[in-house]
Design an enzyme around this catalytic site. Structure first.
Site: not given
Ligand code: GDP
Length: 428
Positions: A303, A226, A44-45, A20, A17
């Site tokens: 989730t 992850q 989940g991205h 990425k 999370d």
């Molecule tokens: P991933 O699995 O590593 O891609 O992470 P997730 O998608 O679960 O969580 C990242 C969350 O943070 C998403 O809702 C993104 O839109 C948000 N996000 C990513 N980069 C930034 C940022 O620089 N600032 C903010 N406020 N939100 C971000």
């Protein structure tokens, strides 16, 4: 050998999370192929394009860039129903994905019985791992136990049926032992198998496809799911996922050699979060936890579970730097910290016996008892959302990033200051 193109691995440096999806989405602008190398629908991205939000579980987020080829490598466990749900949803939202998605003929199939078993095992376990209940663990167990079925097996229905029947029978026996129901399993199996030919039509040889692209001087991104602390070998075992999330997994999970990888970019959140069970040494006190969770929207994309939050932990990011051989770092969510008066960074851990270590302990139960040694830095107390150049960041925010870089032993190459594609600061 012909000129080799670039092959960049994107890897999470904490407990997943890290954002990425956003970094892959930004970098996908300049690449030809994006490939996933491990995990399954437990990832989940969340990616924001204009006003639209896309949550992708299996298809690489590069799909949101026109013309990019998106591949699922052999290291992935593929849930065919979920895969086509996602595929069809993208089509329904007008994303032109025809001919752009390929799945490795060596990828494992995650069958409905894996999902049933995952939930039943977690439900009855004394020590809960905090799984997403998507069947990932049981599917990897079948892979390692040589009982799995792969995409290529879909080409031989008689053999497929034989292998699946044996695996399903074994699973039903275990479900019965665990006192779990099997209603709807047959229907779910029929639904999954009905999608077999459709999946087979997308199968490809991922390793050769990537190698050929690199020989032609094209650019490839290998996308991890992850994070490092959830790696089966290097994470907080047993509170980990069932695959190698780290950069080594990018080679074995796609079928190329490690020497073909040219860059490894680690994604680190400007603070730390963890979903699921297991220790989080730099956890905030409850009030701060709630505050940052709200500011950062820290709820799981798969989730909806609230994530535990904590200070930036450089003991963990140093481990990530070493295990992944990071050539650069992308710091995300810096903007979430804009309003805090003061920030802390964990630089070492004090062990229960009083010794101080800068290394991440292998004993996960000991990790649950460490006291982080903190360094305090002043907050910058200014909005960063609209900053696009490093020199325009408040000096205190730059000092914070410099310290992250020093303690992690890898240069900061990007800083993300919001959810939008444009909210990114390239460094150097
Ligand atoms: P991933 O699995 O590593 O891609 O992470 P997730 O998608 O679960 O969580 C990242 C969350 O943070 C998403 O809702 C993104 O839109 C948000 N996000 C990513 N980069 C930034 C940022 O620089 N600032 C903010 N406020 N939100 C971000």
């Amino acid at each position: 050998m012909a000129h080799q193109g670039s092959c960049t691995v994107i890897v999470g440096c904490q407990w997943g999370d890290e954002g990425k999806g956003k970094i892959v989405d930004v970098l996908a602008e300049n690449v030809d192929i994006v490939a996933r190398y491990q995990g399954g629908a437990n990832a989940g991205h969340t990616v924001h394009v204009g006003e639209d939000e896309f949550v992708l579980h299996q298809i690489p987020s590069g799909i949101l860039h026109e013309g990019r080829r998106c591949l699922l490598g052999n290291g992935v466990v593929l849930d065919v129903q979920q895969f086509f749900e996602e595929y069809d949803a993208l089509v329904a939202r007008g994303v032109d994905i025809e001919g752009r998605v390929g799945v490795s003929s060596r990828a494992q199939l995650l069958m409905p019985y894996h999902r049933f078993l995952d939930k039943a095992v977690e439900h009855s376990a004394e020590v809960k791992i905090g799984t997403t209940g998507r069947g990932i663990g049981p599917a990897y167990e079948d892979k390692a136990g040589r009982r799995g079925v792969r995409v290529a097996d879909l080409g031989n229905r008689a053999r497929l049926t034989e292998r699946i029947e044996a695996a399903q029978e074994r699973t039903v026996r275990r479900l019965t032992e665990l006192g779990a129901g099997t209603e709807d399993l047959d229907r779910a199996m029929d639904e999954a198998l009905a999608l077999g030919d459709r999946l087979l039509a997308l199968s490809t040889e991922v390793g050769p496809e990537i190698s050929a692209a690199l020989r032609q001087g094209r650019s490839v991104l290998l996308e991890g799911a992850q994070g490092t602390a959830l790696d089966l070998d290097h994470g907080t075992y047993p509170f980990v996922t069932s695959s190698n999330t780290t950069a080594g997994g990018a080679a074995t999970g796609t079928g190329i050699g490690p020497t073909q990888i040219t860059d490894v970019i680690g994604v680190v959140k400007a603070y730390t979060t963890r979903v699921g069970e297991g220790p989080l040494p730099s956890a905030f006190e409850p009030e701060m936890d709630e505050h940052v969770r709200t500011l950062g929207g820290e709820f799981g994309a798969t989730t909806g579970r609230p994530r535990r939050c904590g200070w930036f932990d450089s003991v963990l990011t140093r481990l990530a730097s070493q295990v992944n051989g990071l050539t650069g770092v992308a710091v995300t969510k810096l903007d979430v910290l804009d309003t805090l008066d003061e920030l802390q960074i964990a630089t070492a851990y004090r062990l229960p016996d009083g010794r101080v270590t800068e290394h991440f302990p292998a004993d996960t139960w000991a990790l649950g008892k460490v006291e982080p040694v903190y360094e305090t830095m002043p907050g910058w107390k200014a909005p960063t959302h609209d900053v696009r150049k490093l020199e325009d960041l408040p000096p205190k925010a730059r000092a914070y990033l410099d310290r992250i870089e020093e303690l992690t032993y890898a240069p900061v190459r990007w800083v993300s200051v919001g959810t939008k594609r444009s909210q990114i600061i390239p460094v150097g």
